[in-house]
Enzyme design. Structure first.
Site, PDB file in Angstrom:
ATOM      1  N   HIS A 168       0.900  -1.234  -0.046  1.00 29.25           N
ATOM      2  CA  HIS A 168      -0.045  -0.167   0.176  1.00 29.25           C
ATOM      3  C   HIS A 168       0.697   1.409   0.063  1.00 29.25           C
ATOM      4  O   HIS A 168       0.246   2.457   0.205  1.00 29.25           O
ATOM      5  CB  HIS A 168      -0.980   0.019   1.229  1.00 29.25           C
ATOM      6  CG  HIS A 168      -2.151   0.888   1.256  1.00 29.25           C
ATOM      7  ND1 HIS A 168      -2.146   1.974   2.128  1.00 29.25           N
ATOM      8  CD2 HIS A 168      -3.044   1.067   0.269  1.00 29.25           C
ATOM      9  CE1 HIS A 168      -3.310   2.679   1.723  1.00 29.25           C
ATOM     10  NE2 HIS A 168      -3.856   1.966   0.857  1.00 29.25           N
ATOM     11  N   LYS A 170       3.237   4.456  -0.919  1.00 29.74           N
ATOM     12  CA  LYS A 170       3.238   5.654  -1.907  1.00 29.74           C
ATOM     13  C   LYS A 170       4.396   6.468  -1.868  1.00 29.74           C
ATOM     14  O   LYS A 170       4.636   7.153  -1.055  1.00 29.74           O
ATOM     15  CB  LYS A 170       1.956   6.354  -1.652  1.00 29.74           C
ATOM     16  CG  LYS A 170       0.766   5.791  -1.744  1.00 29.74           C
ATOM     17  CD  LYS A 170       0.078   5.627  -0.659  1.00 29.74           C
ATOM     18  CE  LYS A 170      -1.390   5.339  -0.355  1.00 29.74           C
ATOM     19  NZ  LYS A 170      -1.843   4.053  -1.062  1.00 29.74           N
ATOM     20  N   ASP A 175      16.826  11.048  -7.966  1.00 28.46           N
ATOM     21  CA  ASP A 175      18.334  11.307  -7.645  1.00 28.46           C
ATOM     22  C   ASP A 175      18.602  10.839  -6.203  1.00 28.46           C
ATOM     23  O   ASP A 175      19.656  11.526  -5.916  1.00 28.46           O
ATOM     24  CB  ASP A 175      18.865  12.695  -8.028  1.00 28.46           C
ATOM     25  CG  ASP A 175      18.717  12.931  -9.371  1.00 28.46           C
ATOM     26  OD1 ASP A 175      18.513  11.977 -10.243  1.00 28.46           O
ATOM     27  OD2 ASP A 175      18.904  14.091  -9.976  1.00 28.46           O
ATOM     28  N   HIS A 407      -8.771  11.424   2.364  1.00 28.94           N
ATOM     29  CA  HIS A 407      -8.172  10.109   2.095  1.00 28.94           C
ATOM     30  C   HIS A 407      -6.417  10.398   2.662  1.00 28.94           C
ATOM     31  O   HIS A 407      -5.678   9.623   2.661  1.00 28.94           O
ATOM     32  CB  HIS A 407      -7.586  10.100   0.629  1.00 28.94           C
ATOM     33  CG  HIS A 407      -7.177   8.878   0.022  1.00 28.94           C
ATOM     34  ND1 HIS A 407      -5.818   8.686  -0.226  1.00 28.94           N
ATOM     35  CD2 HIS A 407      -7.764   7.794  -0.203  1.00 28.94           C
ATOM     36  CE1 HIS A 407      -5.655   7.550  -0.814  1.00 28.94           C
ATOM     37  NE2 HIS A 407      -6.603   6.691  -0.748  1.00 28.94           N
ATOM     38  N   LYS A 409      -3.587  10.357   5.870  1.00 31.51           N
ATOM     39  CA  LYS A 409      -3.313   9.427   6.615  1.00 31.51           C
ATOM     40  C   LYS A 409      -1.961  10.393   7.387  1.00 31.51           C
ATOM     41  O   LYS A 409      -0.920  10.214   7.100  1.00 31.51           O
ATOM     42  CB  LYS A 409      -2.649   8.258   6.217  1.00 31.51           C
ATOM     43  CG  LYS A 409      -3.522   7.433   5.285  1.00 31.51           C
ATOM     44  CD  LYS A 409      -3.566   7.663   4.131  1.00 31.51           C
ATOM     45  CE  LYS A 409      -3.972   6.517   2.766  1.00 31.51           C
ATOM     46  NZ  LYS A 409      -5.591   6.628   3.033  1.00 31.51           N
ATOM     47  N   ASP A 414       1.583  15.702  20.442  1.00 29.17           N
ATOM     48  CA  ASP A 414       2.016  16.798  21.119  1.00 29.17           C
ATOM     49  C   ASP A 414       2.521  18.215  20.407  1.00 29.17           C
ATOM     50  O   ASP A 414       3.481  18.938  21.137  1.00 29.17           O
ATOM     51  CB  ASP A 414       3.271  16.312  22.254  1.00 29.17           C
ATOM     52  CG  ASP A 414       2.335  15.485  23.137  1.00 29.17           C
ATOM     53  OD1 ASP A 414       1.113  15.436  23.580  1.00 29.17           O
ATOM     54  OD2 ASP A 414       2.882  14.749  23.962  1.00 29.17           O
TER      55      ASP A 414
END
Length: 508
Positions: A168, A170, A175, A407, A409, A414
């Site tokens: 999952h 991404k 470079d 979408h 995440k 703190d």
């Protein structure tokens, strides 16, 4: 024919192995960083003095900024591009990125593209045709054994025990010195060019952590679970590559004059990049990633470092405030108790997730719904994104009215540390999928994410969930309290209720 299909299905069910066979493929590794390349000079120019062990970061959260960042990174590449994605669609934005990758390969840049075989929406033949370029290498992660539209269905059935575990992640690295990661896959809905407008967060990073990110990509690339595409499908000829080139060139020509690409070129990120006004926040950081073997049930991963455990350690360290943005939020009974216990110890726990109207996965909402009331009773604060979040602010100038869906995440601990990556707070991300992201110790950057959380939880963007005097669940909209799932049709409410009876929470 029915008997033939039945025999094929039975053969697959009986004969498919639970693990991929071991393969012998020469390993490939990240290129050494070139400090004199264009990216190398940019990093050095923006790196503070005496910061050799620090890393610089900036957040990206609009769709047009996110595409502008990726296109700019590809165009600036001189030595290598490494991409790792769960979903890659053959749509407008997918075609634009593919054309830029091909152009980069033509100028001598080595391109490595690792795609999850189930998530990717590209045809095998198109993937193999891109792979035909001498500077482009493509691998499929945890692939189906049988190929072709029809045979894939039988392979999914027979190999379910293995293919239920997906990659999952991404990630794009240029470079070996700069990268972008977060919740976005490659597809129109992730870049504000779809009726489903995903609200997401990316983080660009550079500096010391880049070598750690590059090593993580190499681990996945060289894993047994990553299979070269030419091992899975026939090799196309030069004619096929020329046809693909023409198709991608024509696609870019059509889009060059479009209102959408004009908006990308005018995006805040594009303007700041041109004017060299991007603000980089420097601090210590860690790359958190599941091992690729997590996707192979034949490996015992309980002794290996898992991203979920490391994130849990960060949550435990929270003393005052915990902000969670998760598109799919299913805490489970243990997570419910854990969050409520944090509240009892004085931690302000706040969660933003999707409403029934804004979610793109009804089954996830069905599983999540049963945790709302106990969490609220325990002092956890909950918000659900509106279907038309921010009213006109999420109306696409190109497409008109669009449906907002969270979408992102991203988590803030703190107001000192933040995490941005691919992991949702649900059983699939924690147990079944491989995930990755970056943990940054940088208060100023954390405050940017706090501001975004505060913005997305205003009345124009989200409903706050509350309990009335009799303990009934209500959705707060300004001074009004709504009695049922706001903005959701009767069909969606009925479908969610029915899905809630299925014993599938562990798969979501």
């Amino acid at each position: 024919m029915r008997w033939i299909w039945l025999l094929c299905a039975l053969a697959i069910l009986v004969g498919c192995a639970s693990s991929l066979p071991q393969k012998t493929v020469p390993p490939s590794y990240a290129v050494l960083p070139d400090r004199d390349s264009e990216i190398g000079r940019y990093v050095r120019a923006h790196q503070p003095p005496d910061s050799e062990t620090l890393s610089g970061f900036t957040l990206v959260h609009t769709g047009t900024d996110a595409l502008a960042a990726r296109l700019a990174m590809i165009d600036k590449a001189q030595r290598s591009l490494d991409l790792q994605y769960y979903i890659y669609r053959g749509d407008v934005t997918g075609g634009l990125i593919a054309e830029r990758l091909l152009s980069a390969a033509d100028r001598g840049v080595r391109v490595r593209l690792l795609l999850d075989d189930i998530g990717s929406g590209l045809r095998d033949f198109d993937v193999a045709t891109l792979n035909h370029h001498p500077n482009i290498q493509i691998k499929l992660f945890n692939p189906l054994t049988l190929r072709g539209q029809v045979l894939k269905y039988f392979s999914k059935l027979g190999e379910f025990g293995r293919i239920n575990y997906r990659m999952h992640n991404k990630l794009m690295i240029v470079d070996s010195q700069m990268f972008i990661t977060g919740g976005r896959n490659i597809g129109d809905e992730y870049f504000s060019l779809s009726l489903m407008d995903f609200q997401d967060i990316d983080i660009l990073g550079m500096g010391f952590i880049s070598r750690e990110v590059a090593r993580s990509f190499d681990d996945y690339w060289n894993a047994n679970e990553s299979v070269p595409v030419d091992h899975m499908t026939r090799r196309p000829g030069d004619a096929a590559e020329q046809r693909l080139r023409k198709r991608l060139r024509d696609h870019r020509t059509r889009q060059d004059g479009s209102a959408y690409l004009a908006a990308v070129r005018r995006s805040p990120f594009s303007r700041m990049l041109r004017d060299d006004r991007i603000v980089w926040h420097w601090g210590e950081a860690q790359w958190l990633s599941d091992p690729p073997t997590k996707a192979d049930p034949g490996h015992a991963t309980n002794q290996e470092p898992i991203l979920g455990r490391k994130l849990m350690n960060q949550v435990r360290l929270s003393k005052e405030e915990l902000l969670l943005m998760s598109a799919y939020f299913i805490p489970g009974s243990r997570g419910e108790v854990f969050l409520i216990d944090l509240v009892r110890h004085g931690v302000d726990v706040r969660v933003l997730t999707n409403s029934l109207a804004s979610t793109d996965v009804l089954a996830v909402h069905s599983a999540y719904a049963s945790y709302r009331k106990p969490l609220l009773e325990g002092g956890v604060r909950l918000w659900e994104l509106r279907r038309q979040a921010g009213e006109q602010s999420h109306t696409s100038a190109i497409l008109g009215e669009s449906q907002a869906s969270l979408h992102a995440k991203a988590f803030v601990f703190d107001r000192e540390r933040l995490f941005v990556g691919s992991v949702n707070l649900d059983p699939r991300s924690i147990v079944l999928n491989t995930e990755a992201g970056v943990l940054v110790h940088q208060p100023e950057l954390a405050m940017e994410l706090v501001s975004l959380f505060s913005h997305w939880t205003t009345d124009d963007f989200a409903y706050e969930l509350v309990l009335n005097d009799t303990g009934q669940l209500r959705w707060k909209a300004g001074d009004e309290q709504l009695h049922s799932e706001p903005g959701a049709s009767r069909f969606r409410r009925s479908a969610a209720w029915l899905l809630g009876w299925l014993p599938i929470e562990g798969q979501l």
